[in-house]
Design an enzyme around this catalytic site. Structure first.
Site, PDB file in Angstrom:
ATOM      1  N   GLN A 103      32.474  32.859  11.015  1.00 45.92           N
ATOM      2  CA  GLN A 103      32.088  32.140   9.812  1.00 45.92           C
ATOM      3  C   GLN A 103      31.912  33.031   8.385  1.00 45.92           C
ATOM      4  OE1 GLN A 103      28.853  28.980  10.147  1.00 45.92           O
ATOM      5  NE2 GLN A 103      27.604  30.655   8.915  1.00 45.92           N
ATOM      6  N   ASP A 104      30.811  33.778   8.511  1.00 46.12           N
ATOM      7  CA  ASP A 104      30.730  34.867   7.377  1.00 46.12           C
ATOM      8  C   ASP A 104      30.024  36.148   8.137  1.00 46.12           C
ATOM      9  OD1 ASP A 104      28.103  33.815   7.740  1.00 46.12           O
ATOM     10  OD2 ASP A 104      27.657  33.378   6.041  1.00 46.12           O
TER      11      ASP A 104
END
Length: 295
Positions: free
Chosen positions: A61-62
């Site tokens: 995701q991040d």
């Protein structure tokens, strides 16, 4: 230093208007807030793994949003970080349970990248203590472009997509000869895949008549149904990676760009060997067999 083979793709994106806006946002963010990873490490994935060497893409995701963790490779943490993040522990555990891999005592994954694993997040930066804080700033468009570049290579690439944002990068659907009202909820709840094609039935007064509606998704019908969807989205069937275990899927296996035969039946196995299709042998992890009373 970024490998030269990545430069044509990166430079093309860096001059796009969306990336100019992203760069302005990041310039201010790094100047006024604590951002991870450090600016010099944002593109580390392209420094460690060369474009022609990519065999596997791991997409998260991040970045981690706590200090001394993120360094530009998804899920990897700096060697001085004594605590392995829970998400990485889950990955280690799955690898151990599924294929018997040793569980490391650290979270530094540079050696994975050096073996051809491109370790990206859908978003490459994050504000400290604020997960997903740079979502929607332009990184998603950038990583879309990188994935397209990787897919342009004329060879199969394995993808590990962790989380809903990562999974949304690669469109997936289940195509079955079972009726849609059965296969759709199974695809959604068991596999996390929202799109499913099955055999549709005529419905009258709230009841199914037993009459098939349109083209049944069986044998050649699967090719027809899939092409209809792909054409509406501007996707060629040669870009499809198809997984199957049945001889009934031979028409679609022949039409798809890449075919993987998973635990194939004897007829499919013979055809897979003749055509040099990928053959996979999957087994349930031991703990799952025990839970099912098979171990």
């Amino acid at each position: 230093m970024i490998h030269n083979t990545w430069w044509p793709f990166l430079q093309e994106e860096w001059k796009q208007p969306y990336f100019q806006q992203l760069s302005a946002f990041l310039h201010e963010a790094y100047a006024t807030k604590t951002i991870f990873p450090p600016k010099a490490k944002v593109f580390s994935a392209f420094e460690v793994c060369d474009y022609p060497d990519v065999k596997v893409v791991i997409l998260g995701q991040d970045p981690y949003h706590e200090p001394k963790q993120a360094h530009g490779l998804c899920f990897s943490v700096l060697p001085e970080q004594p605590v392995i993040p829970p998400s990485l522990i889950n990955i280690y555990r799955e690898l151990h349970d599924d294929v018997g891999c040793h569980m490391p005592d650290n979270g530094y994954l540079v050696h994975w990248a050096e073996q051809g694993v491109l370790m990206l997040n859908t978003v490459l930066t994050v504000r400290a203590h604020a997960a997903n804080s740079h979502h929607g700033k332009g990184w998603e468009e950038f990583t879309d472009a990188i994935l397209r570049a990787v897919n342009e290579q004329d060879r199969p690439i394995a993808y590990m997509l962790w989380g809903s944002q990562a999974q949304a990068k690669i469109p997936m659907l289940v195509l079955s000869a079972t009726t849609t009202f059965i296969v759709a909820p199974i695809a959604r709840t068991v596999f996390g895949i929202d799109e499913a094609i099955g055999v549709d039935l005529v419905e009258e007064n709230g009841f199914y008549t037993g009459e098939i509606l349109g083209t049944p998704s069986f044998q050649e019908g699967k090719v027809v149904r899939l092409k209809t969807i792909l054409n509406s989205r501007g996707i060629d069937i040669s870009d499809v990676l198809f997984f199957t275990d049945s001889r009934n899927d031979l028409p679609l296996a022949e039409a798809a760009g890449f075919t993987c035969c998973v635990n194939p039946d004897p007829v499919l196995l013979s055809e897979a060997r003749r055509r040099a299709w990928k053959i996979l042998r999957w087994e349930l992890p031991l703990r799952t067999k025990i839970e099912l009373g098979q171990g």
